[in-house]
Design an enzyme around this catalytic site. Structure first.
Site, mmCIF file in Angstrom:
data_model
loop_
_atom_site.group_PDB
_atom_site.id
_atom_site.type_symbol
_atom_site.label_atom_id
_atom_site.label_comp_id
_atom_site.label_asym_id
_atom_site.label_seq_id
_atom_site.Cartn_x
_atom_site.Cartn_y
_atom_site.Cartn_z
ATOM 1 N N LYS A 118 0.861 -1.181 0.000
ATOM 2 C CA LYS A 118 0.000 0.000 0.000
ATOM 3 C C LYS A 118 0.897 1.230 0.000
ATOM 4 O O LYS A 118 1.691 1.435 0.922
ATOM 5 C CB LYS A 118 -0.907 -0.009 1.228
ATOM 6 C CG LYS A 118 -1.858 1.189 1.269
ATOM 7 C CD LYS A 118 -2.795 1.082 2.451
ATOM 8 C CE LYS A 118 -3.709 2.296 2.541
ATOM 9 N NZ LYS A 118 -4.606 2.205 3.697
ATOM 10 N N ARG A 149 1.332 9.858 6.258
ATOM 11 C CA ARG A 149 1.442 8.409 6.498
ATOM 12 C C ARG A 149 2.731 7.817 5.931
ATOM 13 O O ARG A 149 2.839 6.615 5.758
ATOM 14 C CB ARG A 149 0.213 7.709 5.923
ATOM 15 C CG ARG A 149 -1.090 8.166 6.595
ATOM 16 C CD ARG A 149 -2.252 7.234 6.261
ATOM 17 N NE ARG A 149 -3.394 7.502 7.125
ATOM 18 C CZ ARG A 149 -4.553 8.021 6.703
ATOM 19 N NH1 ARG A 149 -4.720 8.305 5.434
ATOM 20 N NH2 ARG A 149 -5.541 8.235 7.555
ATOM 21 N N LYS A 176 -2.154 -1.348 -3.791
ATOM 22 C CA LYS A 176 -3.023 -0.170 -3.720
ATOM 23 C C LYS A 176 -2.174 1.088 -3.767
ATOM 24 O O LYS A 176 -1.193 1.161 -3.017
ATOM 25 C CB LYS A 176 -3.815 -0.211 -2.409
ATOM 26 C CG LYS A 176 -4.793 0.944 -2.232
ATOM 27 C CD LYS A 176 -5.514 0.834 -0.902
ATOM 28 C CE LYS A 176 -6.509 1.979 -0.744
ATOM 29 N NZ LYS A 176 -7.216 1.962 0.520
HETATM 30 ZN ZN ZN Z 1 -5.804 3.348 7.809
#
Ligand code: ZN
Length: 324
Positions: free
Chosen positions: A195, A217, A248
């Protein structure tokens, strides 16, 4: 191989010929439809940046699930917008949580749909990060127990597959162990193995109300520049017990999907994310693109890259378009 003996155009002359030699056949059977469940009853609020996608209360989710099943789409993935948020995302593990109640309601409606649940903390934490915060950082190991507890609560409510999306190290092993301990050995794990920290999640954060309140993030999601690292992430998740893996986003990472497909013999999924959806919708609304044509082309490209499972907000439209 040379002209004029070889003329590739011979096999493109008619639709029957093109169909005969077609290498990739997009089918509804590989699609998963993402849904957002919120508190209340008879709530159905469209996400402004994602036309056709709604935040819905449990009763409305069940209604749309009937439609999804009737269209031949095999499964859905559920995201929750809880009533309350706190620093540790505790509402994510509650048996009374929105996701848990939605799963139970879908089960009660006797639908055969596969119910997949997103397992993460970002929708449930007041700071919007995917793990708990310690000393100003997202703390890996203290997050694992909460994720595992959340996964078990989804299984207990009736989920078929849990899909951890947090990108903490070791989460798959923690979830597998907790599921097995609680007699959910048959519940499968679809891990968001690779991800990426992507700008294409923008509209989702509106849909799931999960924008981080500080920082970003990058300390847990992957750097978009890395490909070899994705193979390492996938290998680790499989070693820890993931049954299926996912890349993703999808479109900017078709090369990653291909590398994962070529390297591992497990089902590979790809998440055609909110930003990918929003771009197509916006251009189509302006009349700049033929929506049906580009959506089918995009999803075919994701499958051609090697994903046999595609999570996409276009799923219902595609199912209609592919109906014989
Ligand atoms: Zn999350």
């Amino acid at each position: 191989m040379s002209f004029p003996k070889h003329r590739p155009r011979r096999l493109r002359r008619s639709e029957a010929l093109r169909s005969l030699v077609r290498e990739t056949r997009l089918t509804t059977g590989g699609l998963i439809y993402p849904m957002f469940v919120c508190p209340g009853t008879e709530v159905r609020t469209e996400v402004s940046s994602m036309p056709g996608v709604y935040q819905q209360s449990v009763d409305q989710i069940v209604e749309e699930c009937r439609e999804v099943e009737a269209l031949g789409i095999p499964g859905i993935i559920l995201f929750g917008l809880p009533e309350s948020k706190d620093a540790r995302g505790t509402s994510s593990t509650s048996a009374q949580g929105v996701v848990q109640r939605a799963i139970e309601a879908i089960r009660k409606a006797k639908l055969k749909l596969l119910v997949i649940t997103d397992v993460c903390l970002c929708e449930y934490t007041d700071h919007g990060h995917c793990g708990v915060i310690e000393n100003g950082e997202v703390a890996n190991d203290p997050t694992l127990a909460i994720l595992a507890e959340q996964a078990v609560s989804h299984a207990r409510a009736g989920a078929d597959i849990v899909a951890p999306s947090d990108m903490m190290d070791g989460r798959v092993a923690a979830i597998r162990a907790a599921l097995d301990e609680n007699k959910f050995a048959d519940i499968a794990i679809l891990s968001y193995a690779a991800k990426y920290c992507s700008g294409f999640y923008g509209p989702f954060r509106e849909a799931a109300q999960s924008t981080p309140q500080f920082g970003d993030r990058r300390s847990y999601q992957m750097d978009p520049a890395n490909a070899r690292e994705a193979l390492k992430e996938v290998a680790l998740d499989l070693e820890e017990g993931a049954d299926m893996v996912m890349v993703k986003p999808a479109l900017p990472y078709l090369d990653i999907i291909r590398r994962v497909r070529d390297t591992f013999d497990v089902p590979v999924g790809a998440y055609n994310v909110s930003g990918e959806y929003a771009m197509v919708k916006a251009a189509a609304q302006k009349g700049w693109l033929d929506e049906q044509r580009v959506v089918l082309e995009l999803l075919t490209s994701i499958q051609r890259a090697g994903a046999e499972i595609i999570l996409t907000y276009h799923a219902k439209d595609v199912a209609r378009w592919l109906k014989p």
